[in-house]
Design a protein around this motif. Sequence first.
Motif, short mmCIF file in Angstrom:
data_model
loop_
_atom_site.label_atom_id
_atom_site.label_comp_id
_atom_site.label_asym_id
_atom_site.label_seq_id
_atom_site.Cartn_x
_atom_site.Cartn_y
_atom_site.Cartn_z
N ILE A 26 0.83 -1.20 0.00
CA ILE A 26 0.00 0.00 0.00
C ILE A 26 0.87 1.26 0.00
N ILE A 27 1.86 1.29 0.89
CA ILE A 27 2.80 2.42 0.95
C ILE A 27 4.17 1.86 1.33
N PRO A 28 5.09 1.73 0.37
CA PRO A 28 6.42 1.17 0.64
C PRO A 28 7.16 1.90 1.75
N ALA A 29 7.96 1.14 2.50
CA ALA A 29 8.64 1.67 3.69
C ALA A 29 9.53 2.86 3.39
N ARG A 30 10.08 2.95 2.19
CA ARG A 30 11.01 4.04 1.88
C ARG A 30 10.31 5.40 1.83
N PHE A 31 8.99 5.40 1.85
CA PHE A 31 8.25 6.66 1.79
C PHE A 31 7.67 7.07 3.15
N LEU A 32 8.18 6.49 4.22
CA LEU A 32 7.60 6.75 5.54
C LEU A 32 8.35 7.80 6.35
N LYS A 33 9.17 8.59 5.69
CA LYS A 33 9.99 9.56 6.42
C LYS A 33 9.20 10.77 6.90
N ASN A 43 2.27 8.29 -3.38
CA ASN A 43 3.02 7.04 -3.42
C ASN A 43 2.16 5.82 -3.03
N LEU A 44 0.85 5.98 -3.09
CA LEU A 44 -0.04 4.85 -2.85
C LEU A 44 0.20 3.78 -3.92
N PHE A 45 0.43 2.55 -3.48
CA PHE A 45 0.72 1.43 -4.39
C PHE A 45 1.85 1.78 -5.35
N ARG A 46 2.84 2.49 -4.86
CA ARG A 46 3.91 3.04 -5.70
C ARG A 46 4.56 2.02 -6.63
N ARG A 84 1.81 -0.02 10.28
CA ARG A 84 2.01 1.38 9.90
C ARG A 84 0.69 2.10 9.60
N GLU A 85 0.49 3.21 10.29
CA GLU A 85 -0.71 4.02 10.10
C GLU A 85 -0.67 4.74 8.75
N HIS A 86 0.54 4.86 8.19
CA HIS A 86 0.72 5.56 6.92
C HIS A 86 -0.10 4.93 5.79
N ALA A 87 -0.43 3.64 5.91
CA ALA A 87 -1.22 2.99 4.87
C ALA A 87 -2.60 3.64 4.77
#
Length: 201
Positions: A26-33, A43-46, A84-87
């Motif tokens: 859903i949201i790759p870890a590299r975009f969680l900064k 970057n949803l489903f990037r 991750r809540e970012h999803a």
Amino acid sequence: MTKEKFTTLRSTAVPLPIENIDTDQIIPARFLKATTREGFGDNLFRDWRYDSANQPKADFVLNNHSYSGKILVTGKNFGCGSSREHAAWAIYDYGFRVVISSFFADIFKNNALNNGLLPLVVSEAFLQHCFETIQQDPKTVMVVDLEHQVVSIGQRRESFDINPYKKTCLINGQDDIDYLLGLRESILQFDKAQQVITPLS
């Protein structure tokens, strides 16, 4: 953080008939900064949306202009994996307000509800009907009636369950903090009534 009030949503839908979609997809870890909720929709489903040269993949549904809307219809066990809540942030920021599946991972489900996103659980039969109907006619409108807890598409409708407290928060566009702040006066009055007046010695 106050969200849009949710009562009845009428919208076309995007079909994603894939099971066991995890939060890293859903949201790759590299975009969680980032620490704020904005911008994650880009970057949803990037890794499914773009190739290694950052070009849109024509065969992914979000790049297919035939499909659009505020409802994402997806396979069972959606949101599994990490907590991750970012999803939920990414799905909401992209523009979706409802995700429909036959089963959600518990942590994702709670994160979605806490962020103004309705994770709507339906039967396998109704889910399959949604996929078939949307793919036959992408302009099909679904109706999600939160107050009466009913979702419909075409001539079929199905009831769904939701935690009463979370339902109230969605209808009022509130998260947990907003809800508590709305009770501030009542809490202060209750606290005042409980105070014991100590006589002067």
